[in-house]
Scaffold this motif. Structure first.
Motif, PDB file in Angstrom:
ATOM      1  N   ALA A  81       0.832  -1.206   0.000  1.00 59.53           N
ATOM      2  CA  ALA A  81       0.000   0.000   0.000  1.00 59.53           C
ATOM      3  C   ALA A  81       0.871   1.263   0.000  1.00 59.53           C
ATOM      4  CB  ALA A  81      -0.945  -0.005   1.204  1.00 59.53           C
ATOM      5  N   TYR A  82       1.924   1.267   0.815  1.00 55.58           N
ATOM      6  CA  TYR A  82       2.848   2.407   0.806  1.00 55.58           C
ATOM      7  C   TYR A  82       3.439   2.607  -0.598  1.00 55.58           C
ATOM      8  CZ  TYR A  82       3.241   3.398   5.857  1.00 55.58           C
ATOM      9  OH  TYR A  82       3.018   3.791   7.158  1.00 55.58           O
ATOM     10  N   THR A  83       3.825   1.518  -1.228  1.00 56.65           N
ATOM     11  CA  THR A  83       4.421   1.596  -2.559  1.00 56.65           C
ATOM     12  C   THR A  83       3.420   2.124  -3.581  1.00 56.65           C
ATOM     13  OG1 THR A  83       5.865  -0.263  -2.015  1.00 56.65           O
ATOM     14  CG2 THR A  83       5.615   0.261  -4.354  1.00 56.65           C
ATOM     15  N   GLY A  84       2.212   1.589  -3.537  1.00 56.19           N
ATOM     16  CA  GLY A  84       1.177   2.039  -4.467  1.00 56.19           C
ATOM     17  C   GLY A  84       0.850   3.511  -4.291  1.00 56.19           C
ATOM     18  N   ILE A  85       0.741   3.942  -3.038  1.00 56.43           N
ATOM     19  CA  ILE A  85       0.461   5.355  -2.770  1.00 56.43           C
ATOM     20  C   ILE A  85       1.619   6.225  -3.254  1.00 56.43           C
ATOM     21  CG2 ILE A  85       0.173   7.043  -0.908  1.00 56.43           C
ATOM     22  CD1 ILE A  85      -1.519   4.907   0.559  1.00 56.43           C
ATOM     23  N   PHE A  86       2.838   5.761  -3.035  1.00 56.71           N
ATOM     24  CA  PHE A  86       4.016   6.511  -3.499  1.00 56.71           C
ATOM     25  C   PHE A  86       3.951   6.744  -5.011  1.00 56.71           C
ATOM     26  CE2 PHE A  86       8.364   6.331  -5.268  1.00 56.71           C
ATOM     27  CZ  PHE A  86       8.863   7.511  -4.741  1.00 56.71           C
ATOM     28  N   PHE A  87       3.723   5.668  -5.764  1.00 56.24           N
ATOM     29  CA  PHE A  87       3.679   5.816  -7.221  1.00 56.24           C
ATOM     30  C   PHE A  87       2.467   6.615  -7.672  1.00 56.24           C
ATOM     31  CE2 PHE A  87       6.695   2.229  -7.122  1.00 56.24           C
ATOM     32  CZ  PHE A  87       7.701   2.835  -7.866  1.00 56.24           C
ATOM     33  N   HIS A  88       1.340   6.448  -7.003  1.00 59.95           N
ATOM     34  CA  HIS A  88       0.171   7.247  -7.351  1.00 59.95           C
ATOM     35  C   HIS A  88       0.445   8.738  -7.156  1.00 59.95           C
ATOM     36  CE1 HIS A  88      -3.494   9.440  -6.069  1.00 59.95           C
ATOM     37  NE2 HIS A  88      -3.850   9.058  -7.279  1.00 59.95           N
ATOM     38  N   LEU A  89       1.047   9.082  -6.024  1.00 56.49           N
ATOM     39  CA  LEU A  89       1.335  10.497  -5.756  1.00 56.49           C
ATOM     40  C   LEU A  89       2.354  11.057  -6.749  1.00 56.49           C
ATOM     41  CD1 LEU A  89       1.412  10.380  -1.859  1.00 56.49           C
ATOM     42  CD2 LEU A  89      -0.323  11.494  -3.296  1.00 56.49           C
ATOM     43  N   LEU A  90       3.369  10.275  -7.100  1.00 56.15           N
ATOM     44  CA  LEU A  90       4.333  10.720  -8.115  1.00 56.15           C
ATOM     45  C   LEU A  90       3.651  10.966  -9.459  1.00 56.15           C
ATOM     46  CD1 LEU A  90       7.574   8.571  -7.671  1.00 56.15           C
ATOM     47  CD2 LEU A  90       7.262  10.990  -7.194  1.00 56.15           C
ATOM     48  N   LEU A  91       2.821  10.028  -9.878  1.00 55.56           N
ATOM     49  CA  LEU A  91       2.132  10.167 -11.164  1.00 55.56           C
ATOM     50  C   LEU A  91       1.132  11.323 -11.138  1.00 55.56           C
ATOM     51  CD1 LEU A  91       1.555   6.413 -12.003  1.00 55.56           C
ATOM     52  CD2 LEU A  91       3.117   7.999 -13.155  1.00 55.56           C
ATOM     53  N   SER A  92       0.441  11.471 -10.037  1.00 51.33           N
ATOM     54  CA  SER A  92      -0.523  12.562  -9.913  1.00 51.33           C
ATOM     55  C   SER A  92       0.171  13.921  -9.998  1.00 51.33           C
ATOM     56  CB  SER A  92      -1.269  12.446  -8.587  1.00 51.33           C
ATOM     57  OG  SER A  92      -2.097  13.563  -8.382  1.00 51.33           O
ATOM     58  N   GLY A  93       1.217  14.089  -9.201  1.00 51.26           N
ATOM     59  CA  GLY A  93       1.961  15.352  -9.241  1.00 51.26           C
ATOM     60  C   GLY A  93       2.568  15.612 -10.602  1.00 51.26           C
ATOM     61  N   SER A  94       3.138  14.595 -11.217  1.00 49.47           N
ATOM     62  CA  SER A  94       3.745  14.728 -12.547  1.00 49.47           C
ATOM     63  C   SER A  94       2.707  15.095 -13.605  1.00 49.47           C
ATOM     64  CB  SER A  94       4.430  13.428 -12.960  1.00 49.47           C
ATOM     65  OG  SER A  94       5.464  13.133 -12.076  1.00 49.47           O
ATOM     66  N   ALA A  95       1.529  14.505 -13.504  1.00 57.19           N
ATOM     67  CA  ALA A  95       0.477  14.797 -14.475  1.00 57.19           C
ATOM     68  C   ALA A  95       0.073  16.265 -14.416  1.00 57.19           C
ATOM     69  CB  ALA A  95      -0.730  13.903 -14.234  1.00 57.19           C
ATOM     70  N   HIS A  96      -0.085  16.782 -13.211  1.00 61.86           N
ATOM     71  CA  HIS A  96      -0.457  18.196 -13.069  1.00 61.86           C
ATOM     72  C   HIS A  96       0.656  19.114 -13.552  1.00 61.86           C
ATOM     73  CE1 HIS A  96      -4.321  17.808 -11.071  1.00 61.86           C
ATOM     74  NE2 HIS A  96      -3.811  16.783 -10.408  1.00 61.86           N
ATOM     75  N   LEU A  97       1.877  18.766 -13.242  1.00 66.07           N
ATOM     76  CA  LEU A  97       2.997  19.584 -13.720  1.00 66.07           C
ATOM     77  C   LEU A  97       3.137  19.484 -15.234  1.00 66.07           C
ATOM     78  CD1 LEU A  97       5.636  18.811 -10.949  1.00 66.07           C
ATOM     79  CD2 LEU A  97       4.267  20.897 -11.232  1.00 66.07           C
ATOM     80  N   GLY A  98       2.839  18.299 -15.786  1.00 66.17           N
ATOM     81  CA  GLY A  98       2.953  18.081 -17.228  1.00 66.17           C
ATOM     82  C   GLY A  98       1.988  18.913 -18.048  1.00 66.17           C
ATOM     83  N   VAL A  99       0.832  19.251 -17.471  1.00 69.30           N
ATOM     84  CA  VAL A  99      -0.128  20.100 -18.187  1.00 69.30           C
ATOM     85  C   VAL A  99      -0.067  21.542 -17.680  1.00 69.30           C
ATOM     86  CG1 VAL A  99      -1.690  18.221 -18.821  1.00 69.30           C
ATOM     87  CG2 VAL A  99      -2.065  19.451 -16.676  1.00 69.30           C
ATOM     88  N   ARG A 100       1.004  21.834 -17.010  1.00 73.03           N
ATOM     89  CA  ARG A 100       1.285  23.192 -16.511  1.00 73.03           C
ATOM     90  C   ARG A 100       0.204  23.724 -15.556  1.00 73.03           C
ATOM     91  NH1 ARG A 100       4.058  22.612 -21.025  1.00 73.03           N
ATOM     92  NH2 ARG A 100       5.991  23.720 -21.405  1.00 73.03           N
ATOM     93  N   LYS A 101      -0.195  22.848 -14.627  1.00 73.64           N
ATOM     94  CA  LYS A 101      -1.129  23.240 -13.576  1.00 73.64           C
ATOM     95  C   LYS A 101      -0.488  22.897 -12.231  1.00 73.64           C
ATOM     96  CE  LYS A 101      -5.314  22.796 -16.273  1.00 73.64           C
ATOM     97  NZ  LYS A 101      -6.653  22.224 -16.361  1.00 73.64           N
ATOM     98  N   PRO A 102       0.537  23.669 -11.836  1.00 71.89           N
ATOM     99  CA  PRO A 102       1.299  23.328 -10.628  1.00 71.89           C
ATOM    100  C   PRO A 102       0.462  23.337  -9.346  1.00 71.89           C
ATOM    101  CG  PRO A 102       1.973  25.471 -11.484  1.00 71.89           C
ATOM    102  CD  PRO A 102       1.035  24.876 -12.490  1.00 71.89           C
ATOM    103  N   LYS A 103      -0.598  24.139  -9.295  1.00 72.44           N
ATOM    104  CA  LYS A 103      -1.437  24.149  -8.088  1.00 72.44           C
ATOM    105  C   LYS A 103      -2.082  22.784  -7.859  1.00 72.44           C
ATOM    106  CE  LYS A 103      -2.563  29.035  -8.036  1.00 72.44           C
ATOM    107  NZ  LYS A 103      -3.612  30.047  -8.187  1.00 72.44           N
ATOM    108  N   GLY A 104      -2.369  22.085  -8.947  1.00 78.04           N
ATOM    109  CA  GLY A 104      -2.959  20.758  -8.830  1.00 78.04           C
ATOM    110  C   GLY A 104      -1.998  19.729  -8.256  1.00 78.04           C
ATOM    111  N   ALA A 105      -0.706  20.026  -8.299  1.00 79.44           N
ATOM    112  CA  ALA A 105       0.297  19.091  -7.776  1.00 79.44           C
ATOM    113  C   ALA A 105       0.517  19.256  -6.268  1.00 79.44           C
ATOM    114  CB  ALA A 105       1.627  19.283  -8.508  1.00 79.44           C
ATOM    115  N   VAL A 106      -0.015  20.308  -5.676  1.00 75.03           N
ATOM    116  CA  VAL A 106       0.211  20.573  -4.249  1.00 75.03           C
ATOM    117  C   VAL A 106      -0.282  19.435  -3.360  1.00 75.03           C
ATOM    118  CG1 VAL A 106      -0.371  22.127  -2.330  1.00 75.03           C
ATOM    119  CG2 VAL A 106       0.362  23.066  -4.538  1.00 75.03           C
ATOM    120  N   PRO A 107      -1.502  18.898  -3.556  1.00 78.61           N
ATOM    121  CA  PRO A 107      -1.915  17.773  -2.701  1.00 78.61           C
ATOM    122  C   PRO A 107      -0.979  16.571  -2.818  1.00 78.61           C
ATOM    123  CG  PRO A 107      -3.823  18.689  -3.813  1.00 78.61           C
ATOM    124  CD  PRO A 107      -2.608  19.341  -4.416  1.00 78.61           C
ATOM    125  N   ALA A 108      -0.454  16.318  -4.012  1.00 74.50           N
ATOM    126  CA  ALA A 108       0.472  15.202  -4.190  1.00 74.50           C
ATOM    127  C   ALA A 108       1.766  15.454  -3.423  1.00 74.50           C
ATOM    128  CB  ALA A 108       0.758  14.970  -5.671  1.00 74.50           C
TER     129      ALA A 108
END
Length: 141
Positions: A81-108
């Motif tokens: 579960a820790y591993t899955g959450i880690f990768f989910h948070l990385l992908l979530s933050g990266s996705a928001h940064l990738g579309v140039r919406k850095p505020k969306g990456a804050v929760p990650a």
């Protein structure tokens, strides 16, 4: 209380606060996915994710991940579960940064900080240790 005991208590408090806040972040996100489904699907589509397939899966994952960590019915399951959450948070933050919406990456980013604190302190706060988390020298007397 001696210095070692104070350090030990601080580590345990850090574990429980970070773990509970991480769990609340995930459970509130699952609740959001359930109650604001249209908005969530639109947001995921803007991030180029297949929303119709991803939303039901993410609701389950966002509930079961914290449940596995909090219940700790199995150390390997908790570590997974820790591993899955880690990768989910990385992908979530990266996705928001990738579309140039850095505020969306804050929760990650907040989630990653909470996850790191929870994972690093779990062996001091739980009876069954994870072989992957660090062990602390301070011991309660």
């Amino acid at each position: 209380m001696s210095g070692d005991e104070e350090n030990y208590m601080a580590v345990i408090i850090t574990y429980w606060i970070s773990t509970i806040l991480l769990s609340l972040l995930y459970l509130s996100s699952a609740f959001l996915y359930l109650t604001k489904a249209t908005w969530v699907r639109q947001t995921l589509a803007e991030l180029n994710y297949p929303a119709p397939y991803l939303v039901p899966l993410m609701i389950v994952v966002k509930v079961l991940g914290p449940a596995a960590i909090l219940s700790r019915i199995s150390v390997p399951l908790s570590d997974l579960a820790y591993t899955g959450i880690f990768f989910h948070l990385l992908l979530s933050g990266s996705a928001h940064l990738g579309v140039r919406k850095p505020k969306g990456a804050v929760p990650a980013l907040i989630g990653l900080a909470l996850l790191a604190a929870s994972f690093a302190t779990q062996n001091s706060a739980r009876d069954a240790p994870s072989p992957y988390a660090p062990a602390y020298e301070a011991v309660a007397h």
